[in-house]
Design a protein around this motif. Structure first.
Motif, mmCIF file in Angstrom:
data_model
loop_
_atom_site.group_PDB
_atom_site.id
_atom_site.type_symbol
_atom_site.label_atom_id
_atom_site.label_comp_id
_atom_site.label_asym_id
_atom_site.label_seq_id
_atom_site.Cartn_x
_atom_site.Cartn_y
_atom_site.Cartn_z
ATOM 1 N N LEU A 140 -18.280 19.816 71.961
ATOM 2 C CA LEU A 140 -19.681 20.254 72.058
ATOM 3 C C LEU A 140 -20.469 19.360 73.006
ATOM 4 O O LEU A 140 -21.329 19.837 73.765
ATOM 5 N N GLN A 141 -20.166 18.083 72.974
ATOM 6 C CA GLN A 141 -20.849 17.151 73.869
ATOM 7 C C GLN A 141 -20.561 17.527 75.341
ATOM 8 O O GLN A 141 -21.461 17.525 76.172
ATOM 9 N N ALA A 142 -19.314 17.916 75.636
ATOM 10 C CA ALA A 142 -18.960 18.330 77.005
ATOM 11 C C ALA A 142 -19.618 19.663 77.360
ATOM 12 O O ALA A 142 -20.186 19.838 78.440
ATOM 13 N N ARG A 143 -19.560 20.629 76.434
ATOM 14 C CA ARG A 143 -20.144 21.948 76.717
ATOM 15 C C ARG A 143 -21.655 21.850 76.942
ATOM 16 O O ARG A 143 -22.216 22.534 77.799
ATOM 17 N N CYS A 144 -22.312 21.008 76.158
ATOM 18 C CA CYS A 144 -23.763 20.885 76.298
ATOM 19 C C CYS A 144 -24.161 20.209 77.596
ATOM 20 O O CYS A 144 -25.310 20.295 78.004
ATOM 21 N N HIS A 145 -23.220 19.483 78.213
ATOM 22 C CA HIS A 145 -23.515 18.869 79.505
ATOM 23 C C HIS A 145 -22.964 19.713 80.644
ATOM 24 O O HIS A 145 -22.842 19.218 81.772
ATOM 25 N N ASP A 146 -22.596 20.978 80.359
ATOM 26 C CA ASP A 146 -21.938 21.828 81.358
ATOM 27 C C ASP A 146 -20.763 21.106 81.993
ATOM 28 O O ASP A 146 -20.515 21.222 83.201
ATOM 29 N N GLY A 147 -20.067 20.334 81.179
ATOM 30 C CA GLY A 147 -19.004 19.502 81.715
ATOM 31 C C GLY A 147 -17.627 20.083 81.480
ATOM 32 O O GLY A 147 -17.470 21.210 80.992
ATOM 33 N N LEU A 148 -16.636 19.295 81.877
ATOM 34 C CA LEU A 148 -15.246 19.675 81.630
ATOM 35 C C LEU A 148 -14.781 18.995 80.351
ATOM 36 O O LEU A 148 -15.230 17.898 80.013
ATOM 37 N N TRP A 149 -13.873 19.671 79.646
ATOM 38 C CA TRP A 149 -13.275 19.084 78.441
ATOM 39 C C TRP A 149 -11.770 19.109 78.632
ATOM 40 O O TRP A 149 -11.171 20.176 78.731
ATOM 41 N N LEU A 150 -11.205 17.917 78.770
ATOM 42 C CA LEU A 150 -9.767 17.804 79.029
ATOM 43 C C LEU A 150 -9.028 17.546 77.725
ATOM 44 O O LEU A 150 -9.571 16.932 76.802
ATOM 45 N N LEU A 151 -7.804 18.018 77.689
ATOM 46 C CA LEU A 151 -6.967 17.797 76.515
ATOM 47 C C LEU A 151 -5.756 16.976 76.943
ATOM 48 O O LEU A 151 -4.988 17.395 77.814
ATOM 49 N N ARG A 152 -5.634 15.800 76.346
ATOM 50 C CA ARG A 152 -4.540 14.897 76.715
ATOM 51 C C ARG A 152 -3.715 14.552 75.476
ATOM 52 O O ARG A 152 -4.268 14.064 74.486
ATOM 53 N N ILE A 153 -2.438 14.808 75.559
ATOM 54 C CA ILE A 153 -1.543 14.459 74.454
ATOM 55 C C ILE A 153 -0.991 13.057 74.720
ATOM 56 O O ILE A 153 -0.341 12.827 75.736
ATOM 57 N N GLU A 154 -1.278 12.134 73.823
ATOM 58 C CA GLU A 154 -0.892 10.732 74.047
ATOM 59 C C GLU A 154 0.507 10.485 73.493
ATOM 60 O O GLU A 154 0.695 9.964 72.395
ATOM 61 N N ASP A 155 1.471 10.878 74.328
ATOM 62 C CA ASP A 155 2.874 10.902 73.881
ATOM 63 C C ASP A 155 3.695 9.774 74.487
ATOM 64 O O ASP A 155 4.744 10.007 75.060
ATOM 65 N N ILE A 156 3.195 8.540 74.386
ATOM 66 C CA ILE A 156 3.991 7.455 74.987
ATOM 67 C C ILE A 156 4.468 6.471 73.923
ATOM 68 O O ILE A 156 4.804 5.340 74.226
ATOM 69 N N ASP A 157 4.508 6.909 72.680
ATOM 70 C CA ASP A 157 4.993 6.030 71.617
ATOM 71 C C ASP A 157 6.023 6.786 70.776
ATOM 72 O O ASP A 157 5.785 7.070 69.601
ATOM 73 N N PRO A 158 7.187 7.114 71.405
ATOM 74 C CA PRO A 158 8.167 7.970 70.722
ATOM 75 C C PRO A 158 8.507 7.543 69.288
ATOM 76 O O PRO A 158 8.651 8.411 68.429
ATOM 77 N N HIS A 216 -20.969 29.564 69.786
ATOM 78 C CA HIS A 216 -22.214 29.787 70.500
ATOM 79 C C HIS A 216 -23.366 29.081 69.779
ATOM 80 O O HIS A 216 -24.151 28.336 70.380
ATOM 81 N N TRP A 217 -23.439 29.300 68.448
ATOM 82 C CA TRP A 217 -24.495 28.646 67.671
ATOM 83 C C TRP A 217 -24.389 27.124 67.815
ATOM 84 O O TRP A 217 -25.375 26.430 68.047
ATOM 85 N N ALA A 218 -23.138 26.629 67.698
ATOM 86 C CA ALA A 218 -22.925 25.172 67.695
ATOM 87 C C ALA A 218 -23.343 24.559 69.030
ATOM 88 O O ALA A 218 -23.942 23.482 69.071
ATOM 89 N N THR A 219 -23.032 25.264 70.124
ATOM 90 C CA THR A 219 -23.380 24.731 71.449
ATOM 91 C C THR A 219 -24.889 24.739 71.651
ATOM 92 O O THR A 219 -25.480 23.776 72.145
ATOM 93 N N GLU A 220 -25.522 25.861 71.246
ATOM 94 C CA GLU A 220 -26.977 25.973 71.415
ATOM 95 C C GLU A 220 -27.733 24.930 70.589
ATOM 96 O O GLU A 220 -28.818 24.515 70.957
ATOM 97 N N ASN A 221 -27.147 24.579 69.442
ATOM 98 C CA ASN A 221 -27.894 23.737 68.500
ATOM 99 C C ASN A 221 -27.372 22.312 68.386
ATOM 100 O O ASN A 221 -27.798 21.559 67.508
ATOM 101 N N TRP A 222 -26.437 21.931 69.250
ATOM 102 C CA TRP A 222 -25.804 20.613 69.143
ATOM 103 C C TRP A 222 -26.815 19.485 69.271
ATOM 104 O O TRP A 222 -27.583 19.415 70.234
ATOM 105 N N ARG A 223 -26.831 18.642 68.252
ATOM 106 C CA ARG A 223 -27.699 17.457 68.284
ATOM 107 C C ARG A 223 -26.857 16.243 67.923
ATOM 108 O O ARG A 223 -26.626 15.966 66.752
ATOM 109 N N LEU A 224 -26.381 15.550 68.941
ATOM 110 C CA LEU A 224 -25.577 14.356 68.715
ATOM 111 C C LEU A 224 -26.358 13.347 67.874
ATOM 112 O O LEU A 224 -25.824 12.707 66.965
ATOM 113 N N GLU A 225 -27.657 13.254 68.166
ATOM 114 C CA GLU A 225 -28.465 12.196 67.544
ATOM 115 C C GLU A 225 -28.618 12.370 66.023
ATOM 116 O O GLU A 225 -29.049 11.459 65.338
#
Ligand SMILES: [Zn+2]
Length: 301
Positions: A34-52, A279-288
């Motif tokens: 939501l923080q990324a969407r509210c900033h019209d930003g990108l949201w990346l998904l990274r799988i941290e798979d370096i600890d087999p 949609h509701w969550a993005t419109e109403n997101w209040r981090l604070e």
């Protein structure tokens, strides 16, 4: 006059495939999304798979499936941290060449009796001047200049690394790159501008900022959201028996995540479609709404 475009916002969610997504990780994913969407930003998904040794077979697929089921839409392809291992090694070599890091031959037993602080064993610098062990970890040199950052929810944080953690491990004795180094390199590679994650990692942030400085990287913004706990106060995690989130009744669980995040969703929101809920969550997101909160007790809906 030249008008400057504001820098684009890039956020990320970076689960480790050590088990399925539990409710606490869902809450963190929702907050960063939501923080990324509210900033019209990108949201990346990274799988941290370096600890087999810590990974669980099938966990990556389970995590991706759960995120899809809950309606998350990440930008670009899923990023696998293991793909950037050559860049982690390069960063490690740069630190070694500049004598900012050194091999440490101390065994677990050597470390067991050392004084401990809230961050764990405070490494006293035993191998700073050299060690002749063949099997070594690599530690990063620290000093006692205070490292501070302003967390958007938790306020100003400061640590003096040499006294609070000591020189810390950036490559483990088993040869694997430590979390602290990998996460810093990857966030830089991906151009992440703000990191939204659980407060359980806030104590690692000054070590990560120290690494950013030594590697010549910028420092992103930080938002550490409250940890989700069981009614008895224990953190929700695999260790405390938190189950993977269900893939049925996703609307109910998603709305519950929003209320845990103090967003006060309307009572009937869970009856709506997933896309209306988002949609509701993005419109109403209040981090604070979570300002200063460190823990939120959760009881299943
Ligand atoms: Zn040592």
């Amino acid at each position: 006059m030249l008008k400057r475009e504001p820098a684009p916002y890039i956020g990320r969610f970076a689960p480790s495939p050590t088990g399925p997504l539990h409710f606490g990780s869902l809450v963190a994913a929702v907050a960063s999304y939501l923080q990324a969407r509210c900033h019209d930003g990108l949201w990346l998904l990274r799988i941290e798979d370096i600890d087999p040794p810590r990974e669980q077979a099938g966990a990556t697929d389970a995590i991706l499936k759960a995120l899809e089921c809950y309606g998350f839409e990440w930008d670009g392809d899923v990023i696998f941290q293991s793909d950037s291992q050559p860049v982690h090694e390069e960063a490690l070599q740069r630190l070694l060449e500049r004598d900012l890091a050194y091999p440490c031959g101390c065994s677990r037993r050597d470390l067991a009796d050392l004084p401990r602080g809230p961050l764990g064993v405070i490494y006293p610098g035993t191998c700073r001047e050299g060690c002749d062990a063949t099997e070594t970890a690599i530690r990063l040199r620290t000093n006692n200049q205070p490292i501070s950052f302003e967390d958007s929810l938790q306020g100003r944080q400061t640590q003096c690394l040499e006294g609070e953690s000591g020189d810390f491990v950036i490559r483990r004795r088993d040869g694997l790159i430590a979390y602290q180094l990998a996460v810093v390199v990857d966030d830089e590679l991906e151009g992440v501008t703000e990191i939204v994650r659980g407060i359980d990692i806030i104590d690692s942030t000054p070590r990560q900022i120290w690494l950013q400085r030594l590697l010549g990287y910028g420092t992103p913004g930080y938002v550490h959201i409250p940890v989700v706990t069981h009614p008895n106060g224990d953190k929700l995690s695999k260790l405390t028996g938190a189950p993977g989130i269900g893939l049925k009744d996703v609307a109910v669980t998603l709305v519950h995540a929003l209320s845990v995040l103090q967003q006060k969703p309307p009572p009937k929101l869970h009856a709506e479609s997933l896309s209306s809920i988002w949609h509701w969550a993005t419109e109403n997101w209040r981090l604070e709404a979570m300002q200063g909160l460190q823990a939120i007790c959760h009881e299943s809906p």
